[in-house]
Design an enzyme around this catalytic site. Structure first.
Site, PDB file in Angstrom:
ATOM      1  N   HIS A   1      36.755  40.466  35.952  1.00  0.00           N
ATOM      2  CA  HIS A   1      37.541  41.599  36.465  1.00  0.00           C
ATOM      3  C   HIS A   1      36.700  42.630  37.213  1.00  0.00           C
ATOM      4  O   HIS A   1      36.893  43.841  37.075  1.00  0.00           O
ATOM      5  CB  HIS A   1      38.309  42.268  35.329  1.00  0.00           C
TER       6      HIS A   1
ATOM      7  N   GLU B   1      49.392  38.155  35.176  1.00  0.00           N
ATOM      8  CA  GLU B   1      48.582  38.710  36.251  1.00  0.00           C
ATOM      9  C   GLU B   1      48.693  37.816  37.495  1.00  0.00           C
ATOM     10  O   GLU B   1      48.142  36.725  37.530  1.00  0.00           O
ATOM     11  CB  GLU B   1      47.118  38.813  35.817  1.00  0.00           C
TER      12      GLU B   1
ATOM     13  N   HIS C   1      46.876  44.606  35.267  1.00  0.00           N
ATOM     14  CA  HIS C   1      46.650  44.026  33.941  1.00  0.00           C
ATOM     15  C   HIS C   1      47.529  44.676  32.871  1.00  0.00           C
ATOM     16  O   HIS C   1      47.083  44.907  31.746  1.00  0.00           O
ATOM     17  CB  HIS C   1      45.170  44.179  33.562  1.00  0.00           C
TER      18      HIS C   1
END
Length: 383
Positions: free
Chosen positions: A136, A348, A210
């Protein structure tokens, strides 16, 4: 039966929400301009604000820190409102948690093997924050940056433009990346996310959000009884470290087949080696529709008890379904209840994990003169 417009209007009014309707005046459709309040301060004194958007019977609360969705309030089939997203009621918990609750994710959503990729003959070493891999965007990704926020309201929609400039070399990524993410609440209460980005050097980009959902309500317990459908006949099985092998596999005959809606918990303890590796579902599904110019349907999530239903459409080729496997009871939400394994799930929308190292996957390369574009729409109802 879906909640009637009259029921939503009445419930929204009682909850102090704004519902724009066809034929309303320009001023009335605006309701109130997105409201801004101080949420906290960083150690260096930087102020973090919370913005509240209300429209179409939906209320969304967003932080300037990480673009975090701090709260998403929706009615059930009886018009009763609750927050359906996991998170915290204070800034300090967001600063220390590693769960990415509600955050904007970048530069690269999901994992890159060994935090390394080669582009145009040059190898780039990224920040490593998930074992030997980069996750991420690294140790200080977009989820840990303060975004510039510009509110807007027009005759039907309200929303926020969030801006951030990621400098050349930040977390190891090449190029100065200028990013704008727009959160929009429509007159029908839908939530749309539009991402754009430009760069001055060739780089890789994969942006997502998220948010952890529990359609029964934050702090209400597990999501294993939620019904999920995914329009995907394949997924990308990972090896150790949850890095894809590069060879998509068919979902048919496996616990990963959500082409027809089934409960999240039905097969989660089936003993499949992939479920053991990830401690549940934490995989990328290859959407049948592929990359599209406009958002097309890809997922439906429903809580049978409340009737709340979330339908997702996206331009992206994949979706990461994560079943909250690593929630371990150490975090406490606004309800005062702790979050345990399976108390929330994420959907996601994205390009695939480790795409910069997987030539067969859709490319995530962005070059000067090009514009990265991605859109995801969330439609809410109560059946």
């Amino acid at each position: 039966m879906e909640t009637s417009r009259r029921t939503i209007l009445a419930a929204a009014a009682a909850a102090g929400l704004t519902v724009a309707a066809t034929g309303t005046s320009h001023a009335a459709a605006h309701g109130r301009t997105p409201a801004k309040e101080l949420f906290g301060k960083l150690a260096d004194g930087t102020k973090v604000y919370r913005w509240t958007l209300a429209n179409g019977g939906t209320r969304l609360k967003v932080l300037s820190y990480g673009g975090i969705v701090q709260s998403l309030e929706l009615p059930d089939r009886h018009g009763r409102y609750t927050n359906v997203s996991l998170g915290f009621d204070n800034l300090d918990d967001y600063l220390t948690a590693t769960t990415f609750f509600g955050a904007l994710i970048g530069r690269y959503g999901n994992r890159i093997a060994k935090g390394r990729f080669t582009l145009d003959g040059k190898t780039h070493q990224l920040s490593v924050n998930d074992g030997e891999n980069s996750l991420h965007g690294g140790a200080k990704g977009f989820d840990k940056r303060v975004w510039d926020v510009e509110p807007f309201a027009n005759s039907s929609d309200v929303g926020l433009h969030l801006h951030y400039t990621s400098t050349d070399g930040e977390m190891g990524y090449p190029g100065t990346l200028r990013v704008t993410v727009t959160y929009t609440l429509t007159a029908h209460g839908d939530w749309r996310i539009d991402y754009t980005a430009t760069t001055d050097k060739a780089t890789v980009v994969n942006l997502t959000n998220h948010t952890y959902y529990n359609l029964a309500g934050e702090g209400s317990g597990g999501i294993y009884g939620h019904e999920l459908a995914l329009a995907a006949a394949r997924f990308t099985p990972p090896e150790a470290g949850l890095i894809p092998t590069g060879e998509p596999a068919k979902v048919a005959g496996t616990p990963f087949d959500f082409r027809r809606a089934k409960t999240v918990g039905r097969d989660i303890r089936a003993g499949h080696e992939q479920l053991v590796t990830a401690k549940g579902f934490d995989h990328n599904w290859v959407l049948d529709k592929g990359i599209t110019d406009r958002p097309e349907p890809c997922a439906t999530l429903r809580d049978p008890e409340s009737g709340r239903t979330l339908e997702i459409a996206t331009t992206e080729p994949g979706v990461q379904f994560y079943s909250g496997n690593f929630l371990d009871g150490t975090l406490t939400g606004p309800s005062g209840r702790t979050y345990r394994q399976g108390d929330g799930l994420c959907l996601e929308t994205q390009h695939f994990p480790d795409s910069p190292n997987q030539p067969s996957f859709p490319s995530t390369v962005l070059r000067p003169g090009e514009t990265y574009r991605s859109s995801t729409a969330h439609t809410f109802s109560a059946r």
